[in-house]
Enzyme design. Structure first.
Site, short mmCIF file in Angstrom:
data_model
loop_
_atom_site.label_atom_id
_atom_site.label_comp_id
_atom_site.label_asym_id
_atom_site.label_seq_id
_atom_site.Cartn_x
_atom_site.Cartn_y
_atom_site.Cartn_z
N CYS A 1 0.81 -1.22 0.00
CA CYS A 1 0.00 0.00 0.00
C CYS A 1 0.84 1.27 0.00
CB CYS A 1 -0.96 0.03 1.18
SG CYS A 1 -2.14 -1.32 1.15
N TYR B 1 -1.39 4.44 1.75
CA TYR B 1 -2.48 4.79 0.82
C TYR B 1 -2.34 6.22 0.32
CZ TYR B 1 -5.42 0.59 1.36
OH TYR B 1 -5.92 -0.68 1.32
N TRP C 1 -4.21 5.86 6.10
CA TRP C 1 -4.47 4.44 6.31
C TRP C 1 -3.40 3.82 7.21
CZ3 TRP C 1 -1.49 0.14 5.02
CH2 TRP C 1 -2.13 -1.11 5.18
N TYR D 1 -10.46 -5.18 -5.79
CA TYR D 1 -9.58 -4.55 -4.80
C TYR D 1 -8.20 -5.21 -4.82
CZ TYR D 1 -8.37 -2.64 -0.15
OH TYR D 1 -7.79 -2.00 0.90
N HIS D 2 -7.16 -4.38 -4.92
CA HIS D 2 -5.76 -4.83 -5.01
C HIS D 2 -5.41 -5.44 -6.36
CE1 HIS D 2 -5.27 -5.06 -0.32
NE2 HIS D 2 -5.21 -3.83 -0.80
N HIS E 1 -3.69 0.09 -6.28
CA HIS E 1 -4.90 0.68 -5.70
C HIS E 1 -5.54 1.71 -6.63
CE1 HIS E 1 -2.94 -1.10 -2.17
NE2 HIS E 1 -4.13 -1.17 -1.65
#
Length: 659
Positions: free
Chosen positions: A254, A298, A316, A516-517, A602
């Protein structure tokens, strides 16, 4: 039958779920439940130990297994060849390693091939599997064949020249018909990774894709800190290699990612929130950078026109508080705060509060070392980086609303054109939108011009967008309702935006959900690598693979592969801002473009941008092109140079460095 009823049901539900979205708009073909009758199959191998014959992979008993000979050892590679007795449209392959207490023979590097006649073979998937006993499910595009072959080229733990398998299963569909490639594009090779590729970056000197997850190849929780599992995919050889990075003491899950003027990847924050790691392609090694002034996860970052790297937000990880901007100076190797680069104007009104509202900013380095912030908040802003920094409002994206985990692509940097699309009012547990806008920027500090254009055909959050050499924008994956670590409501049909008509066209469906991801990145051959999704340690949403998409511009009107123009030579592979290059082609072309090498995680790829170039010609196949002179438009660093013929077919790129 498949190994057991639970596996059959799970695979069937997956396949049926994959194909529900937009099927009515694309095809009226009915989809049959997948099945796998193995009783009449014939399996052969190059090597087997008595008592561990190849037929044991089809006996519905995971307590038995095939093993290549070890007395005496039979050298790698080893293969298993399956004759299904008749032709099927296959779409998946499952390999289960031995399930006893031993791990000898776990397959690492491998390929999965198919054949109609048993003589002529093509590759469906290739890559490297992790050294564990979990079942490896590989999905690929539907392929008509009778024969399937698994070839093992390495042992996952390097314990010896062995291979083993407890179970092999093949899924097929007797009725599905794929769309024509000339209008919908075509999915190609599946690349299997030994990790979930959550982040990727393109390496300038090899064209390889560097991918990484966290300290764990399949999950990110409970991090011991200080390490990251990485893998490198080489498109020239289709080989995937794995490495564990510990020397920078940085779990790079991230992060922010930016490619500097020398093509180095500046990777910041994440699980180890203060850290900076730098990937240096000439030696393909990692070095530690200085810690940021503020710990972040993030956050996004962007390379500036003077070579600095700007970052902002990121609550995050590293604490939840106001995280104003700062910049990295590669020359001084220092991070410096910009206290007046206030994060507040870019916050969304997320239900998760500040923990979510400063995530994944859409940042674009621009003129005079400024940064344009295009979203995901409805408010857009200019950030300046001189002195203590500053922020000036640039207007709202009309009726957009906040669009967290949406996408933004600078598809024409000369004209200052940015396409924004998708997202949701909240990071999770909220419906996505299909809204699409063209944002046009010019001088720093002025109001951005915004136009709402045709909506995407699907609402999307957690999708990815990639700018193509011809100016089109490819959007892939996502859900119509945001739910992390969940493949429900997956959008299986990508879309292609054409700026000249301001329209979206639905593309051929993919084989694996990408939510997601997940990641997507433009490759030097003008295809797109799409991969990942998951990283939820042991969950069924982990996708340890990528797949190459070939856009429609690589096909003729009849669906055959197009003949591509070839760049025979360029006058230099380094060119100054405002400088010119001479390009010699093997045939006539009409346009050129350069696309900066990209990185992605992301939904964010702040490195990619495209510049169209109008050539002049001597009347033959030699052309002159001129690079823009402003470093905020043509950010120095490494770019892919493409040439396109009158039919819009792009060449394979040549890599150039702008300085």
């Amino acid at each position: 039958m498949l190994r057991d009823a639970a596996t059959l049901l799970a695979l069937a539900l997956c396949i049926l779920t994959y194909r529900t979205t937009l099927v009515a708009a694309i095809s009226t073909t009915s989809v049959a439940p997948i099945s796998n009758e193995r009783a009449g199959w014939v399996i052969t191998t190059d090597s087997a130990m008595p008592g561990n014959e190849a037929t044991l992979v089809l006996d519905n008993n995971e307590g038995t297994f095939w093993h290549s000979a070890w007395f005496p050892d039979a050298p790698l590679p080893h293969w298993l060849n399956i004759d299904m007795g008749t032709q099927y449209l296959i779409s998946g392959f499952s390999y289960t390693p031995r399930q006893d207490e031993e791990t000898n023979g776990n397959i690492g590097m491998h390929s999965i091939e198919y054949s109609v006649d048993g003589n002529n073979w093509a590759t469906a998937a290739q890559g490297t599997w992790a050294n564990d006993n979990t079942a490896k499910l590989v999905n690929f595009q539907e392929t008509l064949c009778r024969y399937v072959r698994l070839t093992a080229t390495s042992e996952a733990g390097n314990r010896g020249p062995w291979s083993s398998a407890a179970d092999i299963a093949i899924s097929y569909d007797a009725s599905y018909i794929a769309p024509a490639p000339q209008t919908r594009g075509q999915w190609g090779l599946t690349v299997n990774f030994p990790l979930v590729p959550v982040a990727v970056g393109l390496v300038y000197d090899t064209g390889e894709v560097l991918a990484w997850s966290s300290w764990n190849p399949s999950g990110f929780g409970g991090s011991p800190g200080g390490q990251t599992v990485t893998a490198t995919y080489n498109p020239s050889t289709s080989l995937v290699s794995k490495a564990l990075i510990t020397d920078t003491h940085h779990d790079m899950f991230c992060p922010g990612i930016s490619l500097d003027f020398n093509g180095r990847m500046i990777i910041t924050g994440g699980n180890d929130a203060p850290r900076t790691s730098i990937y240096n392609p000439p030696g393909h090694g990692w070095i530690s950078g200085p810690d940021m002034q503020i710990a972040r996860g993030y956050q996004s970052s962007a390379t500036l026109s003077n070579g600095w790297v700007f970052t902002i937000g990121g609550s995050w990880s590293g604490g939840i508080f106001q995280k104003n901007g700062e910049y990295y100076d590669p020359s001084a190797n220092t991070w410096n705060m910009l206290n007046d680069a206030d994060v507040t104007p870019m916050l969304t009104n997320d239900a998760g509060g500040l923990y979510r509202s400063d995530n994944h900013a859409w940042l674009f380095g621009w003129k005079n070392q400024a940064v344009f912030h295009a979203g995901p908040s409805t408010a857009m802003n200019w950030y300046t980086t001189t002195g203590s920094g500053g922020v000036t409002g640039a207007g709202n994206r009309l009726d957009s609303g906040d669009a967290m985990c949406g996408m933004a692509v600078m598809y024409d940097a000369v004209a200052g054109k940015i396409l924004t699309m998708g997202g949701s009012r909240d990071y999770e547990n909220a419906p996505a939108v299909s809204n699409t806008y063209v944002v046009t920027i010019d001088n720093v500090g002025t109001q951005a011009q915004t136009e709402r254009v045709a909506d995407m055909n699907s609402k999307r959050i957690f999708a990815n967008a990639v700018g193509l050499p011809n100016g089109q924008v490819f959007v892939v994956g996502g859900q119509d309702y945001g739910s992390v670590f969940n493949d429900d409501s997956s959008i299986m049909y990508p879309e292609l935006y054409t700026p000249s008509s301001q329209t979206w066209t639905v593309m051929a469906p993919m084989a694996v959900p990408r939510n997601y991801h997940s990641v997507a990145i433009l490759m030097p051959d003008a295809s797109v690598m799409v991969g990942g999704g998951g990283l939820c340690d042991g969950c069924s949403m982990n996708h340890y693979d990528g797949q190459l998409f070939n856009p429609p511009y690589l096909f003729t009107s009849s669906g055959a592969k197009a003949t591509r123009p070839v760049i025979d030579s360029i006058s230099a592979d380094n060119v100054a801002l405002g400088g010119s290059l001479t390009v010699t082609m093997n045939s006539a072309v009409t346009t050129f473009s350069i696309v900066r090498l990209g990185s992605a995680t992301h939904t964010v790829n702040t490195d990619q941008r495209r510049i169209p170039l109008t050539p002049s010609s001597d009347g033959g196949n030699t052309y002159s092109i001129t690079i823009p002179s402003d470093s905020g438009v043509a950010l120095p660093g490494y770019w892919m140079l493409f040439a396109m013929d009158a039919a819009g077919v792009p060449s394979i790129s040549k890599t150039i460095k702008i300085f």
